[in-house]
Design a protein around this motif. Structure first.
Motif, PDB file in Angstrom:
ATOM      1  N   ALA A   1     -92.992  14.304 -75.158  1.00  0.00           N
ATOM      2  CA  ALA A   1     -93.730  15.524 -75.521  1.00  0.00           C
ATOM      3  C   ALA A   1     -94.432  15.355 -76.861  1.00  0.00           C
ATOM      4  N   ALA A   2     -93.780  14.651 -77.785  1.00  0.00           N
ATOM      5  CA  ALA A   2     -94.391  14.450 -79.104  1.00  0.00           C
ATOM      6  C   ALA A   2     -95.600  13.523 -79.018  1.00  0.00           C
ATOM      7  N   ALA A   3     -95.569  12.570 -78.100  1.00  0.00           N
ATOM      8  CA  ALA A   3     -96.656  11.587 -78.001  1.00  0.00           C
ATOM      9  C   ALA A   3     -97.883  12.135 -77.289  1.00  0.00           C
ATOM     10  N   GLU A   4     -97.697  13.076 -76.374  1.00  0.00           N
ATOM     11  CA  GLU A   4     -98.796  13.493 -75.490  1.00  0.00           C
ATOM     12  C   GLU A   4    -100.013  14.068 -76.211  1.00  0.00           C
ATOM     13  N   PRO A   5     -99.867  15.023 -77.169  1.00  0.00           N
ATOM     14  CA  PRO A   5    -101.074  15.630 -77.765  1.00  0.00           C
ATOM     15  C   PRO A   5    -101.999  14.619 -78.421  1.00  0.00           C
ATOM     16  N   ALA A   6    -101.420  13.660 -79.138  1.00  0.00           N
ATOM     17  CA  ALA A   6    -102.262  12.664 -79.801  1.00  0.00           C
ATOM     18  C   ALA A   6    -102.990  11.793 -78.784  1.00  0.00           C
ATOM     19  N   LEU A   7    -102.324  11.456 -77.691  1.00  0.00           N
ATOM     20  CA  LEU A   7    -102.967  10.637 -76.662  1.00  0.00           C
ATOM     21  C   LEU A   7    -104.103  11.399 -75.972  1.00  0.00           C
ATOM     22  N   VAL A   8    -103.908  12.691 -75.775  1.00  0.00           N
ATOM     23  CA  VAL A   8    -104.981  13.512 -75.193  1.00  0.00           C
ATOM     24  C   VAL A   8    -106.215  13.466 -76.087  1.00  0.00           C
ATOM     25  N   GLU A   9    -105.967  13.579 -77.401  1.00  0.00           N
ATOM     26  CA  GLU A   9    -107.081  13.559 -78.356  1.00  0.00           C
ATOM     27  C   GLU A   9    -107.773  12.199 -78.360  1.00  0.00           C
ATOM     28  N   ILE A  10    -107.002  11.119 -78.318  1.00  0.00           N
ATOM     29  CA  ILE A  10    -107.580   9.773 -78.331  1.00  0.00           C
ATOM     30  C   ILE A  10    -108.404   9.527 -77.076  1.00  0.00           C
ATOM     31  N   VAL A  11    -107.901   9.974 -75.929  1.00  0.00           N
ATOM     32  CA  VAL A  11    -108.640   9.784 -74.675  1.00  0.00           C
ATOM     33  C   VAL A  11    -109.947  10.577 -74.696  1.00  0.00           C
ATOM     34  N   ALA A  12    -109.892  11.790 -75.274  1.00  0.00           N
ATOM     35  CA  ALA A  12    -111.093  12.630 -75.319  1.00  0.00           C
ATOM     36  C   ALA A  12    -112.148  12.053 -76.252  1.00  0.00           C
ATOM     37  N   GLN A  13    -111.698  11.537 -77.401  1.00  0.00           N
ATOM     38  CA  GLN A  13    -112.618  10.963 -78.385  1.00  0.00           C
ATOM     39  C   GLN A  13    -112.013   9.657 -78.899  1.00  0.00           C
ATOM     40  N   PRO A  14    -112.159   8.585 -78.129  1.00  0.00           N
ATOM     41  CA  PRO A  14    -111.500   7.326 -78.524  1.00  0.00           C
ATOM     42  C   PRO A  14    -112.057   6.788 -79.832  1.00  0.00           C
ATOM     43  N   PRO A  15    -111.211   6.525 -80.822  1.00  0.00           N
ATOM     44  CA  PRO A  15    -111.677   5.950 -82.081  1.00  0.00           C
ATOM     45  C   PRO A  15    -112.156   4.519 -81.873  1.00  0.00           C
ATOM     46  N   THR A  16    -112.945   4.043 -82.812  1.00  0.00           N
ATOM     47  CA  THR A  16    -113.426   2.666 -82.768  1.00  0.00           C
ATOM     48  C   THR A  16    -112.244   1.707 -82.783  1.00  0.00           C
ATOM     49  N   GLY A  17    -112.287   0.720 -81.920  1.00  0.00           N
ATOM     50  CA  GLY A  17    -111.250  -0.303 -81.896  1.00  0.00           C
ATOM     51  C   GLY A  17    -110.078   0.019 -80.986  1.00  0.00           C
ATOM     52  N   VAL A  18    -110.099   1.164 -80.340  1.00  0.00           N
ATOM     53  CA  VAL A  18    -108.995   1.550 -79.458  1.00  0.00           C
ATOM     54  C   VAL A  18    -109.486   1.563 -78.016  1.00  0.00           C
ATOM     55  N   SER A  19    -108.749   0.905 -77.145  1.00  0.00           N
ATOM     56  CA  SER A  19    -109.089   0.878 -75.722  1.00  0.00           C
ATOM     57  C   SER A  19    -108.733   2.216 -75.090  1.00  0.00           C
ATOM     58  N   VAL A  20    -109.750   2.899 -74.571  1.00  0.00           N
ATOM     59  CA  VAL A  20    -109.504   4.196 -73.963  1.00  0.00           C
ATOM     60  C   VAL A  20    -108.634   4.064 -72.724  1.00  0.00           C
ATOM     61  N   GLU A  21    -108.746   2.946 -72.013  1.00  0.00           N
ATOM     62  CA  GLU A  21    -107.925   2.756 -70.820  1.00  0.00           C
ATOM     63  C   GLU A  21    -106.457   2.535 -71.190  1.00  0.00           C
ATOM     64  N   GLN A  22    -106.230   1.802 -72.287  1.00  0.00           N
ATOM     65  CA  GLN A  22    -104.860   1.631 -72.774  1.00  0.00           C
ATOM     66  C   GLN A  22    -104.275   2.986 -73.167  1.00  0.00           C
ATOM     67  N   ALA A  23    -105.070   3.787 -73.877  1.00  0.00           N
ATOM     68  CA  ALA A  23    -104.613   5.111 -74.292  1.00  0.00           C
ATOM     69  C   ALA A  23    -104.354   6.009 -73.079  1.00  0.00           C
ATOM     70  N   ARG A  24    -105.219   5.900 -72.086  1.00  0.00           N
ATOM     71  CA  ARG A  24    -105.049   6.725 -70.887  1.00  0.00           C
ATOM     72  C   ARG A  24    -103.769   6.327 -70.130  1.00  0.00           C
ATOM     73  N   TYR A  25    -103.495   5.029 -70.098  1.00  0.00           N
ATOM     74  CA  TYR A  25    -102.254   4.573 -69.443  1.00  0.00           C
ATOM     75  C   TYR A  25    -101.024   5.101 -70.192  1.00  0.00           C
ATOM     76  N   LEU A  26    -101.053   5.034 -71.537  1.00  0.00           N
ATOM     77  CA  LEU A  26     -99.937   5.558 -72.326  1.00  0.00           C
ATOM     78  C   LEU A  26     -99.789   7.060 -72.116  1.00  0.00           C
ATOM     79  N   LEU A  27    -100.924   7.757 -71.985  1.00  0.00           N
ATOM     80  CA  LEU A  27    -100.871   9.199 -71.717  1.00  0.00           C
ATOM     81  C   LEU A  27    -100.203   9.471 -70.373  1.00  0.00           C
ATOM     82  N   ALA A  28    -100.544   8.681 -69.387  1.00  0.00           N
ATOM     83  CA  ALA A  28     -99.919   8.859 -68.068  1.00  0.00           C
ATOM     84  C   ALA A  28     -98.411   8.660 -68.155  1.00  0.00           C
ATOM     85  N   LEU A  29     -97.974   7.658 -68.932  1.00  0.00           N
ATOM     86  CA  LEU A  29     -96.536   7.435 -69.112  1.00  0.00           C
ATOM     87  C   LEU A  29     -95.868   8.627 -69.796  1.00  0.00           C
TER      88      LEU A  29
END
Length: 982
Positions: free
Chosen positions: A380-408
């Motif tokens: 639960a603590a990890a989900e909000p930040a991952l939602v934000e990263i997927v919506a607006q992926p920062p430079t240098g971060v793989s959106v697909e990696q972030a999306r997979y972590l969000l799914a987990l």
């Protein structure tokens, strides 16, 4: 780093030319003597005196034939004093009044130059452009072109700047500013990315060692070499600052870049020494923190982590808001992570994310934090930040990696729909992410009980598995899907395909147990009995075997009666004499039933643990689970009984803090405030590291504030503010601390805490209230102007909002205006309050203030009506405002010389209101009215009451004096020899 363009350097040379070209003059008249004195000061380079004298001459003798020269030389002298604005104005005046003068050309140029020196680039560009248009062939264009190039370069008009420098070199190849032109061309090329050409230009300038730009050219060359990672060439340029340019003001920068060059070249020991020199040369300048951070990096590269951390810490302590603060904090984080100091690393990472959420490094740090949360199952603590990263992926971060972590994270919270949607959006090419996404999708489908969709995919994946181990990994999900579709026999068949090793796997054993329980619920008792029995084998993990024995016993009970199941229960007790697994099985069963919504059955199961396994390790957990379910069902007394037993009997229970927290809230629901306080207090005292500590401490502070135990409330809030509690709770604690100070009348601390609250939480929902308390603090400290300004701003921000307390803002603002004796303005603010805020509980204060304003404006009849409205308001009864209003009614009659009516009003104040000050004041005023009516005896009685009954009031002294005066008057009026009777 590219050095800024230097300011023009030709002014002094031009002044000398003008001075040497001036004609000698003969003086005679007084005005001529004044001019001569100014000229002598000018010749002696006494610039300030010359400027004043020439200006005075021009102003006092505007028609004199030398007035134009005086204006011109006044401007020239002002240039030398550095007052370029004044100089440009004098020279413009000269041009406007003497446009055809022989020095007008020089003045026209000088105006543009002065404006440039004054930093007015746009005006300077216009003047210099006009000069070139008017005098295209003049030699001063050598300077004008360079100045125009500098202006264009500063405005980032690179092509224009380049063209002007080239034209200056082409038309004036021997100009004194030739080197400055070459430097300008180099800077243009550097900004255009033409680094090789720029290096060639800088080399020309750097070899002219006597030119002021030589050191800058050398530094810029080094930076280009550094950018191109030619560290040897960069160092070759920078070492000149140890010899040729040792006294250069750019030496600190050069040493800094030399240190960075050595560090980039993996020579940390040399870099440490060089950067220490740079930091020393920088002093407290803005380069100092950069040098210290770089030296920390060098120390870290050299293996001295402790010294590196000290460097970073020094930067954050001395320059907490410098440009390098993020690098220093990141450096400390790297040191902590390398030392495996996880608590410190987590704290530093949190601080970095709080202070620098937009920093490019933040994305990497945040993703690392999130993986740690997932590993700790903090989904639960990890989900909000991952939602934000997927919506607006920062430079240098793989959106697909972030999306997979969000799914987990979603899957871990059993948000199966969300996890499935997220997994479906993954379009990665990375094989690991693709496989992981597929597993999430299948698990989500099973979790959603969409077995019809999951089953064909699972069959396909099981068949496609490359080896038996891969197939065995998928088979538990396949079994669950089959069981979910009611295909229990097929599910059981799939289980038989597993080898002995796989059947002993905890995951497979758990699935076997789940299918057995499904068969039990569906009434397929033979299959349930077979599967439960399979899960009781010696190779099955003990925790599953205990649950299987319990399930087998219940199945046998339903199928064959109590006698058949007795042997299984005996085995359970024989194999587990202390019954922890049996108790755990019952506890887990209770949880399962609760999750399915079978609350009564779940409570019954928890009761089995509590009553049958009273000595098992699961008893405290069962007490807590049952209490929570009772609380959920609003059976508060049952919950309180269980929780009280838990906290009393099991002081070492791992979740005792949670139990105390639950008990406190249940007691609050039961209106047992003292018992709730006791639970909160025990939690706060005994578990300072608990996640519930902060909220418990806050609740204690709230209650202490409500019961007026202000010292305790303040201390509890201060504890919270010193602790690292969550932001939302700290926000509430800081606001409460300000309210406590207000209740205590400690207005300095009200201002301090509420200002800190506004600084720390500018978007808070109670920001307007905090702003009001700031204004109230100013009002109470008699800073009426500051209070009024804050209240005006508050009312603008609150426009359209309807909270009842907002009526206090115009009331206080009107009171501030009244304190400033701005009666009309105060009246204009106060009069609309009853209409705009009809539910305002302190309307009577507004009415009283309206009366004060009207009375001060001489409108006594209207004032009296306002005071009467105060007395007619039920809420005002027994308030000091009512006493004051009654007294002021007497005052209105008094000032209208209607003393009988005044006496009646004053006597009502003394009789009906219990505020001694106003009782004493009313009696004193009534006495004065009696005197004015010639009623001396009544006056004496009133004065005696003040002196006798209100001796400590500020009016007692005056009453005593008036009594003495009355007695003296009475004595003087008696005939001589007449005896006095008392």
């Amino acid at each position: 780093m590219v050095a800024k363009s230097p300011r023009p350097r030709a002014a002094a040379w031009l002044l000398c030319a003008v001075l040497l070209g001036s004609a000698s003059l003969a003086w005679g008249a007084p005005a001529d003597d004044e001019y001569a004195a100014a000229a002598r000061a000018y010749a002696a380079r006494e610039w300030a005196s010359a400027a004043d004298s020439f200006s005075k001459f021009a102003d006092e003798h505007p028609q004199h034939d030398r007035a134009p020269l005086a204006r011109f030389y006044a401007g020239e002298a002002l240039v030398q004093t550095g007052n370029y604005d004044a100089a440009s104005r004098r020279l413009i005046e000269f041009l406007e009044q003497s446009p055809q003068h022989r020095l007008s050309k020089t003045a026209q140029f000088r105006v543009g130059e002065c404006l440039l020196l004054a930093g007015k680039n746009a005006e300077a560009e216009a003047r210099l452009t006009e000069f070139r248009k008017t005098h295209p062939a003049d030699d001063l264009n050598a300077f004008a072109l360079v100045y125009l190039g500098d202006i264009s370069l500063e405005a980032e008009k690179i092509d224009d700047a380049f063209a002007r420098y080239e034209q200056a070199l082409r038309e004036f190849p021997t100009s004194p500013l030739r080197v400055q032109c070459v430097f300008g061309l180099a800077r243009c090329r550097q900004l255009q990315g033409k680094l090789i050409e720029a290096l060639a230009d800088y080399a020309q300038v750097a070899t002219a060692h006597d030119d002021p730009l030589a050191d800058d050219a050398c530094l810029q060359s080094a930076l280009i070499h550094y950018q191109r990672r030619d560290f040897a060439a960069a160092e070759g340029s920078l070492v000149a600052f140890r010899t040729t340019f040792e006294t250069s003001e750019l030496r600190p920068q050069a040493m800094y870049w030399l240190g960075l060059t050595q560090l980039a070249d993996r020579r940390p020991a040399e870099a440490i020494r060089t950067l220490a020199t740079a930091a020393e040369l920088a002093g407290d300048g803005e380069l100092a923190p950069a040098a210290l951070v770089a030296s920390g990096d060098a120390l870290r590269q050299a293996g001295d982590a402790a010294a590196a951390d000290e460097r970073y810490k020094t930067v954050l302590t001395r320059w907490p808001n410098c440009d390098q603060a993020d690098e220093a904090l990141h450096g400390r984080l790297i040191v902590a992570e390398a030392a495996h100091d996880e608590p410190r690393a987590a704290s530093l990472a949190s601080e970095f994310m709080r202070r620098f959420p937009e920093n490019p490094l933040a994305a990497t740090i945040r993703l690392s934090q999130i993986r740690g949360q997932l590993a700790r199952r903090e989904f639960a603590a990890a989900e909000p930040a991952l939602v934000e990263i997927v919506a607006q992926p920062p430079t240098g971060v793989s959106v697909e990696q972030a999306r997979y972590l969000l799914a987990l994270a979603q899957l871990g919270q059993q948000k199966f729909t969300a996890a499935l949607a997220t997994a479906d959006e993954i379009q990665a090419t990375d094989a690991t992410i693709v496989a992981g996404a597929r597993e999430v999708r299948l698990a989500a489908l099973v979790g959603l009980k969409q077995y019809d969709q999951a089953l064909p995919l699972l069959r396909e994946q099981t068949l496609a598995a490359g080896d038996a181990q891969a197939a065995a990994k998928l088979r538990p999900q396949l079994v669950l899907a089959l069981a979910g579709l009611g295909k229990l026999d097929e599910a059981a068949e799939e289980l038989t395909r597993l080898d002995a090793a796989s059947q002993a796997d905890p995951a497979v054993a758990a699935v076997t147990l789940q299918v057995a329980e499904r068969a039990y619920r569906d009434g397929n008792l033979p299959l349930a009995m077979r599967l439960f029995g399979a899960a009781t084998g010696e190779t099955v993990p003990a925790e599953v075997r205990g649950q299987a024995l319990s399930g087998l016993a219940w199945t046998q009970y339903r199928a064959d009666g109590k006698q058949a199941s007795a042997a299984t229960f005996d085995r359970l007790l024989r194999d587990y004499p202390t019954s922890p697994l049996a108790a755990e099985a019952a506890l887990l069963r209770g949880h399962s039933l609760e999750e399915l919504g079978h609350h009564d059955a779940a409570l019954a199961t928890y009761r089995i643990v509590i009553e049958k396994y009273g000595t098992s390790p699961q008893l405290p957990a069962a007490l807590l689970a049952a209490a929570r379910l009772h609380d959920k069902l609003e059976q508060d007394r049952d919950a309180a009984t269980l929780l009280a037993r838990l906290v009393h009997d099991f002081p070492e229970f791992a979740e005792l803090d949670a139990a105390l927290y639950e008990l406190a809230w249940v007691q609050l629901d039961l209106k047992n405030a003292d018992e709730a306080d006791a639970a909160f207090a025990r939690l706060a005292d005994d578990f300072p590291q608990s996640k519930f500590w902060a909220d418990a401490t806050y609740r204690l502070a709230e209650r202490a504030a409500r019961t007026k135990d202000l010292p305790r409330a303040a201390e509890l809030c201060d504890q919270l503010l010193r602790a690292q509690c969550e932001v939302a709770l700290r926000e509430r604690a800081l606001y409460l601390r300000g309210q406590i100070a207000a209740t205590a009348g400690d207005w300095d601390n009200v201002a301090r805490f509420m200002q800190q609250f506004m600084d720390d939480y500018p978007a808070s929902g109670v920001r307007l209230s905090a702003e009001y308390w700031l204004a109230e603090a100013d009002f109470r400290r008699e800073r009426f102007v500051e209070a009024r300004e804050k209240l005006e701003r508050l009312e603008r921000q609150a426009d359209g909002r309807g909270e009842s307390w907002l009526a206090m803002a115009p009331l206080r603002r009107a009171q501030c205006l009244a304190q400033e004796r701005k009666w009309l303005e105060a009246l204009a603010v106060a009069q609309p309050i009853p209409v705009q805020h009809p539910q305002f509980k302190q309307q009577y204060d507004a009415e009283y203030l309206i009366g004060r304003c009207l009375g001060s404006l001489g409108r006594l009849d209207e004032a009296r009506l306002a005071y009467q409205r105060v007395l007619d308001t039920p809420a005002a009864a027994k308030t000091e405002t009512a006493a004051m209003a009654q007294w002021m009614i007497g005052e209105t009659w008094f000032h209208q010389r209607k003393y009988a009516e005044a006496i009646a009003a004053y006597e009502r104040c003394a009789a009906q209101h219990s505020f001694e000050r106003w009782q004493a004041a009313s009696l004193l005023q009534a006495g004065k009215c009696h005197l004015l009516l010639g009623q001396n005896d009544a006056a004496s009685t009133a004065f005696q009451r003040v002196a006798a009954d209100f001796g400590n009031s500020p009016y007692a002294a005056e009453a005593a004096q008036r009594l003495i005066a009355l007695q003296e008057t009475a004595t003087a009026s008696r005939p001589l020899g007449t005896a006095r009777t008392e």
